[in-house]
Write a protein that holds these residues in place. Structure first.
Motif, PDB file in Angstrom:
ATOM      1  N   PHE A  78     -56.624  25.655 -14.335  1.00  0.00           N
ATOM      2  CA  PHE A  78     -56.957  25.230 -15.689  1.00  0.00           C
ATOM      3  C   PHE A  78     -56.077  24.037 -16.031  1.00  0.00           C
ATOM      4  CE2 PHE A  78     -56.742  25.384 -20.344  1.00  0.00           C
ATOM      5  CZ  PHE A  78     -58.082  25.570 -20.675  1.00  0.00           C
ATOM      6  N   ASP A  79     -56.705  22.943 -16.486  1.00  0.00           N
ATOM      7  CA  ASP A  79     -55.973  21.727 -16.844  1.00  0.00           C
ATOM      8  C   ASP A  79     -55.524  21.851 -18.298  1.00  0.00           C
ATOM      9  OD1 ASP A  79     -55.008  19.214 -17.386  1.00  0.00           O
ATOM     10  OD2 ASP A  79     -56.586  18.169 -16.282  1.00  0.00           O
ATOM     11  N   HIS A  80     -54.217  22.056 -18.512  1.00  0.00           N
ATOM     12  CA  HIS A  80     -53.719  22.246 -19.866  1.00  0.00           C
ATOM     13  C   HIS A  80     -53.712  20.946 -20.659  1.00  0.00           C
ATOM     14  CE1 HIS A  80     -52.471  26.446 -19.443  1.00  0.00           C
ATOM     15  NE2 HIS A  80     -52.204  26.132 -18.176  1.00  0.00           N
ATOM     16  N   ALA A  81     -53.799  19.815 -19.987  1.00  0.00           N
ATOM     17  CA  ALA A  81     -53.845  18.542 -20.704  1.00  0.00           C
ATOM     18  C   ALA A  81     -55.203  18.341 -21.362  1.00  0.00           C
ATOM     19  CB  ALA A  81     -53.539  17.388 -19.752  1.00  0.00           C
ATOM     20  N   THR A  82     -56.260  18.688 -20.631  1.00  0.00           N
ATOM     21  CA  THR A  82     -57.616  18.508 -21.169  1.00  0.00           C
ATOM     22  C   THR A  82     -58.197  19.806 -21.705  1.00  0.00           C
ATOM     23  OG1 THR A  82     -58.625  18.933 -19.009  1.00  0.00           O
ATOM     24  CG2 THR A  82     -58.043  16.653 -19.515  1.00  0.00           C
ATOM     25  N   LEU A  83     -57.475  20.927 -21.459  1.00  0.00           N
ATOM     26  CA  LEU A  83     -57.958  22.257 -21.844  1.00  0.00           C
ATOM     27  C   LEU A  83     -59.327  22.549 -21.241  1.00  0.00           C
ATOM     28  CD1 LEU A  83     -56.859  22.418 -25.597  1.00  0.00           C
ATOM     29  CD2 LEU A  83     -55.668  23.312 -23.583  1.00  0.00           C
ATOM     30  N   ARG A  84     -59.500  22.122 -19.981  1.00  0.00           N
ATOM     31  CA  ARG A  84     -60.755  22.361 -19.267  1.00  0.00           C
ATOM     32  C   ARG A  84     -60.450  22.923 -17.881  1.00  0.00           C
ATOM     33  NH1 ARG A  84     -65.143  20.022 -21.683  1.00  0.00           N
ATOM     34  NH2 ARG A  84     -64.704  18.488 -23.319  1.00  0.00           N
ATOM     35  N   PRO A  85     -61.317  23.780 -17.365  1.00  0.00           N
ATOM     36  CA  PRO A  85     -61.108  24.304 -16.008  1.00  0.00           C
ATOM     37  C   PRO A  85     -61.425  23.233 -14.962  1.00  0.00           C
ATOM     38  CG  PRO A  85     -63.178  25.128 -16.892  1.00  0.00           C
ATOM     39  CD  PRO A  85     -62.509  24.376 -18.014  1.00  0.00           C
ATOM     40  N   THR A  86     -60.735  23.308 -13.827  1.00  0.00           N
ATOM     41  CA  THR A  86     -61.025  22.395 -12.708  1.00  0.00           C
ATOM     42  C   THR A  86     -61.866  23.084 -11.642  1.00  0.00           C
ATOM     43  OG1 THR A  86     -59.054  23.026 -11.467  1.00  0.00           O
ATOM     44  CG2 THR A  86     -58.813  21.251 -13.087  1.00  0.00           C
ATOM     45  N   TYR A  87     -62.022  24.397 -11.739  1.00  0.00           N
ATOM     46  CA  TYR A  87     -62.821  25.223 -10.823  1.00  0.00           C
ATOM     47  C   TYR A  87     -62.208  25.334  -9.428  1.00  0.00           C
ATOM     48  CZ  TYR A  87     -66.178  24.351 -14.532  1.00  0.00           C
ATOM     49  OH  TYR A  87     -66.778  24.249 -15.755  1.00  0.00           O
ATOM     50  N   ARG A  88     -60.992  24.837  -9.233  1.00  0.00           N
ATOM     51  CA  ARG A  88     -60.318  24.990  -7.949  1.00  0.00           C
ATOM     52  C   ARG A  88     -59.614  26.344  -7.908  1.00  0.00           C
ATOM     53  NH1 ARG A  88     -59.363  19.242  -8.508  1.00  0.00           N
ATOM     54  NH2 ARG A  88     -57.425  19.640  -9.640  1.00  0.00           N
ATOM     55  N   LEU A  89     -59.606  26.945  -6.732  1.00  0.00           N
ATOM     56  CA  LEU A  89     -58.980  28.254  -6.553  1.00  0.00           C
ATOM     57  C   LEU A  89     -57.582  28.069  -5.963  1.00  0.00           C
ATOM     58  CD1 LEU A  89     -59.588  31.332  -6.790  1.00  0.00           C
ATOM     59  CD2 LEU A  89     -60.189  31.269  -4.361  1.00  0.00           C
ATOM     60  N   ARG A  90     -56.597  28.720  -6.586  1.00  0.00           N
ATOM     61  CA  ARG A  90     -55.216  28.642  -6.118  1.00  0.00           C
ATOM     62  C   ARG A  90     -54.793  30.024  -5.639  1.00  0.00           C
ATOM     63  NH1 ARG A  90     -55.459  23.617  -5.146  1.00  0.00           N
ATOM     64  NH2 ARG A  90     -55.377  22.214  -6.954  1.00  0.00           N
ATOM     65  N   LEU A  91     -54.387  30.123  -4.393  1.00  0.00           N
ATOM     66  CA  LEU A  91     -53.971  31.394  -3.817  1.00  0.00           C
ATOM     67  C   LEU A  91     -52.484  31.610  -4.060  1.00  0.00           C
ATOM     68  CD1 LEU A  91     -55.868  31.228  -0.391  1.00  0.00           C
ATOM     69  CD2 LEU A  91     -56.590  32.373  -2.485  1.00  0.00           C
ATOM     70  N   GLY A  92     -52.116  32.863  -4.261  1.00  0.00           N
ATOM     71  CA  GLY A  92     -50.712  33.221  -4.363  1.00  0.00           C
ATOM     72  C   GLY A  92     -50.138  33.211  -5.750  1.00  0.00           C
ATOM     73  N   ILE A  93     -50.902  32.844  -6.770  1.00  0.00           N
ATOM     74  CA  ILE A  93     -50.364  32.778  -8.126  1.00  0.00           C
ATOM     75  C   ILE A  93     -51.423  33.291  -9.096  1.00  0.00           C
ATOM     76  CG2 ILE A  93     -51.110  30.386  -8.452  1.00  0.00           C
ATOM     77  CD1 ILE A  93     -48.591  29.944 -10.122  1.00  0.00           C
ATOM     78  N   PRO A  94     -51.045  34.155 -10.060  1.00  0.00           N
ATOM     79  CA  PRO A  94     -52.028  34.635 -11.041  1.00  0.00           C
ATOM     80  C   PRO A  94     -52.367  33.541 -12.039  1.00  0.00           C
ATOM     81  CG  PRO A  94     -49.873  35.488 -11.600  1.00  0.00           C
ATOM     82  CD  PRO A  94     -49.708  34.772 -10.284  1.00  0.00           C
ATOM     83  N   GLY A  95     -53.462  33.733 -12.742  1.00  0.00           N
ATOM     84  CA  GLY A  95     -53.888  32.747 -13.725  1.00  0.00           C
ATOM     85  C   GLY A  95     -53.842  33.292 -15.136  1.00  0.00           C
ATOM     86  N   SER A  96     -53.729  32.371 -16.084  1.00  0.00           N
ATOM     87  CA  SER A  96     -53.747  32.742 -17.494  1.00  0.00           C
ATOM     88  C   SER A  96     -55.164  32.631 -18.015  1.00  0.00           C
ATOM     89  CB  SER A  96     -52.806  31.819 -18.285  1.00  0.00           C
ATOM     90  OG  SER A  96     -52.948  32.033 -19.666  1.00  0.00           O
ATOM     91  N   SER A  97     -55.512  33.524 -18.924  1.00  0.00           N
ATOM     92  CA  SER A  97     -56.855  33.477 -19.493  1.00  0.00           C
ATOM     93  C   SER A  97     -57.044  32.276 -20.409  1.00  0.00           C
ATOM     94  CB  SER A  97     -57.144  34.761 -20.271  1.00  0.00           C
ATOM     95  OG  SER A  97     -57.143  35.869 -19.401  1.00  0.00           O
ATOM     96  N   ASN A  98     -55.966  31.786 -21.013  1.00  0.00           N
ATOM     97  CA  ASN A  98     -56.025  30.602 -21.875  1.00  0.00           C
ATOM     98  C   ASN A  98     -57.043  30.763 -23.002  1.00  0.00           C
ATOM     99  OD1 ASN A  98     -54.213  28.625 -20.310  1.00  0.00           O
ATOM    100  ND2 ASN A  98     -55.686  29.289 -18.744  1.00  0.00           N
ATOM    101  N   ALA A  99     -57.227  32.000 -23.466  1.00  0.00           N
ATOM    102  CA  ALA A  99     -58.243  32.251 -24.486  1.00  0.00           C
ATOM    103  C   ALA A  99     -57.909  31.537 -25.791  1.00  0.00           C
ATOM    104  CB  ALA A  99     -58.380  33.747 -24.717  1.00  0.00           C
ATOM    105  N   LEU A 100     -56.635  31.553 -26.197  1.00  0.00           N
ATOM    106  CA  LEU A 100     -56.264  30.931 -27.472  1.00  0.00           C
ATOM    107  C   LEU A 100     -56.357  29.410 -27.381  1.00  0.00           C
ATOM    108  CD1 LEU A 100     -53.248  33.198 -28.516  1.00  0.00           C
ATOM    109  CD2 LEU A 100     -55.670  33.394 -29.132  1.00  0.00           C
ATOM    110  N   ASP A 101     -55.983  28.847 -26.217  1.00  0.00           N
ATOM    111  CA  ASP A 101     -56.118  27.395 -26.056  1.00  0.00           C
ATOM    112  C   ASP A 101     -57.582  26.970 -26.100  1.00  0.00           C
ATOM    113  OD1 ASP A 101     -53.410  27.013 -25.854  1.00  0.00           O
ATOM    114  OD2 ASP A 101     -53.375  27.230 -23.673  1.00  0.00           O
ATOM    115  N   ILE A 102     -58.428  27.757 -25.452  1.00  0.00           N
ATOM    116  CA  ILE A 102     -59.860  27.422 -25.448  1.00  0.00           C
ATOM    117  C   ILE A 102     -60.435  27.565 -26.861  1.00  0.00           C
ATOM    118  CG2 ILE A 102     -62.107  28.153 -24.577  1.00  0.00           C
ATOM    119  CD1 ILE A 102     -60.722  28.940 -21.974  1.00  0.00           C
ATOM    120  N   ALA A 103     -60.004  28.646 -27.587  1.00  0.00           N
ATOM    121  CA  ALA A 103     -60.484  28.819 -28.970  1.00  0.00           C
ATOM    122  C   ALA A 103     -60.061  27.638 -29.833  1.00  0.00           C
ATOM    123  CB  ALA A 103     -59.941  30.125 -29.544  1.00  0.00           C
ATOM    124  N   ASP A 104     -58.834  27.166 -29.631  1.00  0.00           N
ATOM    125  CA  ASP A 104     -58.351  26.011 -30.391  1.00  0.00           C
ATOM    126  C   ASP A 104     -59.173  24.771 -30.058  1.00  0.00           C
ATOM    127  OD1 ASP A 104     -56.778  24.532 -32.114  1.00  0.00           O
ATOM    128  OD2 ASP A 104     -55.229  24.139 -30.622  1.00  0.00           O
TER     129      ASP A 104
END
Length: 808
Positions: free
Chosen positions: A501-527
């Motif tokens: 997830f690109d926090h600068a643009t608040l948009r997903p990049t759809y790339r998969l990253r192994l070895g690290i969990p992801g944040s749902s970013n629900a509040l950022d997306i709502a904003d």
């Protein structure tokens, strides 16, 4: 056809082919196979949609059915063989890209009817003919590459040609599905008789209508009604025309009547037509019986061409989607590199890796609409495709596992009709997943534990994953539950993964990253989607400190990973730029070397052309000099010799520098001077000058202009011209000389003979190739002092000696 293949086909007995057991249909074979994935799982993973796309690449209806009936298999050897067959299909198409089995027909139903004694129509027989022809051409095409594609050849090898059946049908049925006159001698005779009878009847009717009054007939023409030749008669004048009514016009104003005088001829035609139809029926029954007798062979040919076309359709689809043949692992490990979902128009490639020996579960987390479900489906679909023998859209070097069972729970399967909520439908699917799970199973769970209380759902998800791992299954699951992220981090057989997830643009990049969990970013997306800032801030304040800390930790880890990724990308780009610069530099060097070689070749070619032109000009000057005064001839020879020496190919060998010595010279040295090009031989030396020989001419130069040179290679000794005689005859031997040396020697001897008053000059040149004889003849032919010249008598040398008679 390959000779070995042709020999093998000739040795196969036709009866052995016809005695083969019936091949099961595509659907029957699919039903008999072990169900690696049931219809629901195949549908959830969209395998039928992929097969439908592949079917569009097939040109044969039976092949399209074969494609749609493809099912994944669980045997590693069979998966490898299927993948290799598709690879050989692609290899075959590289050599024969335009090949198709477009003429093939599924004639199994017609062969079955014919075997039961039914008569086939000409169109049915034409379809059988076309299929036999398509089979013959396909077998021949694959046979030409049989050594390179043995697996593909084995598919069509058993498709034999029934003896003469294709030729018999072709001889009896034309391209318009009509029975030919030549189908039998009897049919040809009957049709000739019919043509003559119809001609006689037509002429008879034409004579009759000319004899009838115009107000009786509607038109003066002959027309056919109910297979009888008739003439149109006005209804009100019907009684004035003797004949039989066969039809009436739609308006009722015209009746079509056969004259009484033509009835006998018409009856003859009807009898011939009946005989013709019986003969045609007999021919069709005979051909149908031949088709029925070859039912098993035709069925085998249909099946072989269907499998061939199915394989080539899969090969064409693989090429169109830039797919690769994955390697097959020995366990449940898999590594999909730059994997793409084949149904998306512009998919983002993802890397997915699970080492079955260390980790068998992957928990994917991240933002909504970030690509979690697509990643899960990609893993499942590509494994099903590989198990069907289809190449997968991924990077070379990828490998897949062969699973005995694939089960999936994807999407919302709630049903009001069956009183199923979202959570209930998930539980039902999870129950089936757990019941069927075991070693060699792949379980795919989308939003595991969703649809209920988050704490309870997360706990249920952990329990299901744990039991699936205990039973030996491989698991890929997606979730938003933080507890499942922690579970994946702590369980030894489970790994975290996240969609970026690109926090600068608040948009997903759809790339998969192994070895690290992801944040749902629900509040950022709502904003970002415009929800009031106060509401978003209040929501953040209501989150527990632990949840906030976890989200911040995840975001920090993602940012650090992104920074490291950017550094790696920058380093890779720098290396790529350096490599590109090195390649460009090498290409420039290669281009300069090619240009240098081209310039040298051009320069040498131009030098040869200049040398040829100069020699031609000098030869003309020599011929002119022969007819002039002796002083002029000597000057011309001197000029020729100097120019010939200057232009000699050995004077300055290309790309070979001349080794120069000190200025001191000795008699016999070869030298170069600043006034001429080439080398000269030193004849004499004084204190200030040097006398040199340039060809047959002599010259004197200042010693300061000379430089000593070392000859590149010593020349072999040449035979010097031998002159003898006096008074009435002179003789010279020029054997072993070059052409220009021989010409000079002959002219000098001629001058000497004239000076001594000789009447005859004998020039010994030998027979050899005749080159010296031609030079001598040319030198003597234009000379004013030569009366005639001819070969010597046989006892005095014959063609090896030229005798010139001189003027006094």
């Amino acid at each position: 056809m390959h000779p070995a293949i042709a020999d093998r086909r000739r040795t196969v007995k036709f009866a052995a082919v016809t005695e083969q057991t019936e091949q099961p249909t595509a659907t029957e074979r699919a039903d008999r196979q072990m169900a690696v994935a049931d219809g629901q799982t195949r549908g959830l993973l969209e395998l039928p949609a992929v097969l439908e796309r592949i079917a569009h690449f097939a040109s044969f209806s039976a092949a399209r059915a074969e494609v749609r009936a493809l099912r994944p298999v669980a045997a590693r050897e069979m998966v490898s063989a299927r993948l290799e067959l598709t690879a050989q299909g692609r290899q075959f198409l590289e050599v024969s890209p335009s090949f198709t089995v477009g003429g093939a027909r599924d004639v199994r139903d017609r062969a079955e009817r014919a075997a039961r004694g039914a008569r086939l129509d000409p169109t049915d027989l034409l379809d059988v003919h076309d299929h036999l022809r398509a089979t013959r051409l396909a077998v021949a095409a694959v046979a030409r590459q049989a050594a390179e594609v043995p697996a593909l050849w084995s598919v069509v090898e058993a498709a034999s040609d029934p003896p003469d059946l294709e030729g018999r049908i072709s001889a009896a049925i034309d391209e318009e599905a009509e029975v030919r006159d030549e189908a039998s001698a009897e049919l040809a005779r009957l049709r000739r008789m019919l043509a003559r009878a119809r001609g006689r009847l037509t002429r008879l009717l034409e004579r009759l209508i000319q004899q009838v009054s115009a107000d009786v007939l509607r038109e003066r023409l002959v027309t056919e009604r109910r297979r009888r030749l008739t003439v149109p008669v006005r209804r009100e004048r019907q009684r004035d025309f003797p004949g039989v009514v066969h039809d009436v016009s739609a308006s009722g104003a015209t009746v079509f009547m056969e004259p009484l005088a033509a009835i006998e001829a018409g009856n003859e035609i009807r009898s011939l037509e009946v005989a013709e139809r019986r003969e045609v029926e007999r021919i069709l029954l005979e051909l149908s019986a031949a088709v029925g007798a070859e039912r098993k062979t035709l069925n085998a040919a249909v099946q072989a061409l269907a499998e061939l076309d199915r394989t080539l359709a899969a090969a064409r689809y693989a090429t169109a989607t830039e797919a690769v043949a994955p390697a097959v692992s020995d366990d449940t490990s898999f590594d999909l590199q730059a994997a793409r979902h084949p149904l998306l128009e512009k998919p983002v490639p993802i890397d997915v890796h699970l080492d079955g020996a260390q980790a068998r579960a992957l928990v994917i987390t991240g933002a909504n609409t970030g690509g979690k479900t697509v990643a899960l489906k990609t893993v499942g679909l590509l494994h099903l495709m590989a198990a069907c023998g289809l190449h997968v859209p991924a990077k070379p070097g990828s490998w897949v596992a062969v699973f005995e069972r694939v089960v999936a729970d994807i999407g919302d399967a709630q049903s009001i009709e069956h009183s199923l909520s979202t959570f209930a439908s998930h539980v039902r699917n999870l129950r089936a997943m757990v019941e069927t799970a075991g070693p060699g199973a792949l379980a795919l769970a989308d939003e595991i534990g969703a649809g209920t209380d988050p704490d309870e759902g997360a706990a249920l998800g952990q329990a299901v994953i744990a039991v699936l791992l205990e039973r030996g299954a491989t698991v890929v699951a997606t979730t938003h539950h933080p507890a499942l992220k922690a579970f994946a981090a702590s369980h030894p057989a489970t790994r975290n993964a996240s969609v970026e997830f690109d926090h600068a643009t608040l948009r997903p990049t759809y790339r998969l990253r192994l070895g690290i969990p992801g944040s749902s970013n629900a509040l950022d997306i709502a904003d970002r989607l415009g929800l009031e800032t106060a509401i978003v801030d209040d929501a953040r304040a209501r989150m527990s400190k632990g949840a906030l800390d976890l989200e911040r930790a995840i975001i920090d880890a993602q940012n650090e990973r992104a920074a490291a990724e950017r550094e790696r990308t920058a380093s890779a780009q720098a290396r790529s730029a350096a490599e590109r610069s090195r390649r460009e530099f090498d290409e420039q060097i290669d281009e300069l070397e090619r240009d240098r070689d081209t310039l040298l070749r051009d320069a040498r070619r131009e030098a040869r052309e200049l040398l040829r032109d100069a020699r031609q000009a000098l030869q003309e000057a020599r011929r002119a000099a022969r007819t002039g005064r002796p002083g002029d001839r000597r000057a011309a020879r001197a000029s020729f010799g100097a120019t010939e020496q200057r232009l000699a190919p050995g004077a300055l060998p290309p790309n070979q520098p001349t080794e120069r010595g000190p200025l001191e010279v000795r008699v016999g040295d070869e030298v170069e001077a600043d006034g001429f090009t080439g080398r000269a031989v030193v004849l004499g030396i004084t204190e200030q000058s040097v006398e040199v020989a340039i060809g047959s001419a002599r010259a004197t130069f200042d010693r300061a202009r000379l430089q000593r040179v070392f000859p590149a290679s010593p020349r072999p000794p040449r035979r010097r011209p031998r002159a003898s005689g006096g008074g009435g005859m002179q003789e010279i031997d020029i054997r072993g000389m070059r052409a220009d040396e021989a010409a000079d020697a002959a002219e000098r001897s001629l001058d000497e003979a004239l000076r001594q008053g000789a009447a005859t000059l004998r020039i010994i040149h030998g027979k050899g190739t005749g080159a010296l004889r031609a030079v001598v003849a040319e030198a003597l032919s234009g000379h004013a002092s030569v009366r005639r010249h001819a070969p010597a008598p046989l006892n005095e040398g014959g063609d090896g000696v030229t005798v010139a008679t001189l003027r006094s």
